[in-house]
Design an enzyme around this catalytic site. Structure first.
Site, PDB file in Angstrom:
ATOM      1  N   ASP A 178      -6.609   0.974  12.361  1.00 12.00           N
ATOM      2  CA  ASP A 178      -7.789   0.191  11.977  1.00 12.00           C
ATOM      3  C   ASP A 178      -8.714  -0.044  13.166  1.00 12.00           C
ATOM      4  OD1 ASP A 178      -5.514  -0.568   9.978  1.00 12.00           O
ATOM      5  OD2 ASP A 178      -7.431  -0.942   8.995  1.00 12.00           O
ATOM      6  N   GLN A 217       0.836  -1.219   0.000  1.00 16.01           N
ATOM      7  CA  GLN A 217       0.000   0.000   0.000  1.00 16.01           C
ATOM      8  C   GLN A 217       0.862   1.257   0.000  1.00 16.01           C
ATOM      9  OE1 GLN A 217      -0.518  -2.630   2.000  1.00 16.01           O
ATOM     10  NE2 GLN A 217      -2.664  -2.926   2.515  1.00 16.01           N
TER      11      GLN A 217
HETATM   12  O1  MRU Z   1      -5.405  -3.687   4.693  1.00 16.80           O
HETATM   13  P1  MRU Z   1      -5.732  -2.239   4.501  1.00 16.80           P
HETATM   14  O2  MRU Z   1      -5.056  -1.622   3.330  1.00 16.80           O
HETATM   15  O3  MRU Z   1      -7.217  -1.998   4.531  1.00 16.80           O
HETATM   16  O4  MRU Z   1      -5.139  -1.581   5.805  1.00 16.80           O
HETATM   17  C1  MRU Z   1      -5.213  -0.200   6.059  1.00 16.80           C
HETATM   18  C2  MRU Z   1      -4.254   0.206   7.108  1.00 16.80           C
HETATM   19  O5  MRU Z   1      -3.834  -0.559   7.934  1.00 16.80           O
HETATM   20  C3  MRU Z   1      -3.795   1.600   7.114  1.00 16.80           C
HETATM   21  O6  MRU Z   1      -2.490   1.640   7.563  1.00 16.80           O
HETATM   22  C4  MRU Z   1      -4.537   2.520   7.952  1.00 16.80           C
HETATM   23  O7  MRU Z   1      -3.818   3.204   8.832  1.00 16.80           O
HETATM   24  C5  MRU Z   1      -5.856   2.373   8.407  1.00 16.80           C
HETATM   25  S1  MRU Z   1      -6.834   3.292   7.303  1.00 16.80           S
HETATM   26  C6  MRU Z   1      -6.603   4.974   7.560  1.00 16.80           C
END
Ligand code: MRU
Length: 350
Positions: free
Chosen positions: A241, A200
């Site tokens: 999250d 990501q």
């Molecule tokens: O697996 P994902 O791409 O949905 O995870 C997202 C995350 O962990 C991000 O780092 C994030 O901080 C949370 S969304 C602002």
């Protein structure tokens, strides 16, 4: 501004939700058209849309799409159909609490007894989903204002995963703080972790920051320690999250290691997250369900190129939990708090 989840009305007066396909970025900009709750559940499960607040927004629109496709002739009451819609969307990804928060907020609307045809609620459900998105953008801007004040006039910031416009209604949480600091006239440089295994950081964070013209250097996840030792990092900022009542934080795998490193090097470690990411019902991070993802994300490069031997075992948790003791502050739309202050922010009903 990047808009990951868009509500569209067709000329036939049908509702659709167009979801930016983040699996294709930064090379291609394409949208998946969602017409049913099942389409939206697929979009969330398959990471077309990802990032905790964006998943919540997408799920809220998924509920509205579910309402639109209720067929009274199919033998299920509206309430039964909406219950099943909610179950379907809730089974997509387990860790980000915003998903469940948004489903409950939508439930408050569709579960209210109505006189007459309940499918008349569909329009209100779309408006509610749009409100969740609009509020998220407003909260991110507030978080940005609170968070940017923590950064010096000139700073190099390390971030992990993507907590930008793509992961939210817009503007971003961690990237919102960076954007707000730049808007305030500060000189901000960013190191972005590539964020193994789903990348990501390399694909999404680098894309957002380069588009914004914010000086950004992409590094692999193992490089943070040496940069910190060389005093090249002034602060670490990540999203979240799920935050528990004691201030523990679940975020993308690799976050915990960065927090420990930051502590060892005397560098502030900030988490930016809206209140919808705080789960006051959980007392500590050990109670957070952690999603495990396909081994292919590690054994293969991209969808097709195998890079690990056949037969090797793989462990692929998508998130880890950073204990609150390693977090300098949690930046929210309501202000900046120490992790041990989170519990006292719980709404009175909890
Ligand atoms: O697996 P994902 O791409 O949905 O995870 C997202 C995350 O962990 C991000 O780092 C994030 O901080 C949370 S969304 C602002």
């Amino acid at each position: 501004m990047i808009d990951a989840v868009r509500w569209v009305r067709t000329p036939e007066n049908q509702h659709e939700v167009h979801v930016l396909d983040q699996r294709l970025l930064p090379l291609r900009t394409e949208f998946m058209v969602c017409r049913t709750a099942s389409d939206m559940a697929t979009a969330i499960r398959d990471m077309v849309v990802r990032g905790a607040p964006a998943i919540g927004i997408a799920a809220a629109f998924g509920v509205a799409l579910g309402s639109q496709s209720w067929n009274p002739g199919a033998g299920f009451s509206y309430q039964q159909h909406m219950e099943e819609t909610t179950r379907l969307l809730g089974a997509t990804r387990p860790t980000a609490v915003n998903l469940f928060w948004a489903l409950e907020r939508m439930r408050a609307l569709w579960a209210t007894p109505v006189i007459g045809d309940p499918s008349g609620l569909t329009g209100s459900l779309f408006l509610e989903a749009q409100s969740i998105k609009d509020e998220d953008i407003r909260m991110n801007r507030k978080m940005g204002d609170h968070g940017q004040a923590l950064l010096p006039d000139s700073a190099t910031v390390l971030t992990h995963c993507n907590a930008g416009a793509l992961a939210t209604g817009g503007f971003g949480t961690a990237l919102g703080v960076i954007r707000a600091a730049v808007s305030a006239g500060k000189t901000i440089r960013v190191f972005a972790d590539e964020t193994r295994p789903y990348l990501q950081g390399a694909r999404l964070t680098a894309y957002e920051l380069v588009e914004d013209g914010i000086p950004t250097t992409l590094i692999t996840d193992g490089m943070g320690a040496s940069l910190m030792a060389k005093k090249k990092i002034d602060a670490v900022i990540v999203g979240a999250d799920r935050v528990t009542a004691n201030g523990d934080v679940a975020n993308k795998i690799g976050t915990y290691a960065l927090a420990v490193l930051a502590r060892a090097h005397g560098i502030p470690f900030y988490v930016a997250a809206p209140f919808s990411t705080i789960d006051f019902s959980l007392q500590s991070g050990s109670q957070i369900p952690i999603e495990e993802r396909s081994p292919r994300e590690i054994t293969h490069f991209g969808p097709d190129v195998r890079i690990a031997p056949e037969g090797v075992s793989v462990y692929n948790p998508a998130f880890d939990v950073t204990p609150g003791e390693f977090i300098t502050a949690i930046i929210t739309e309501k202000g900046v708090f120490r992790p041990d202050e989170i519990r006292q922010l719980a709404p009175k009903s909890n």
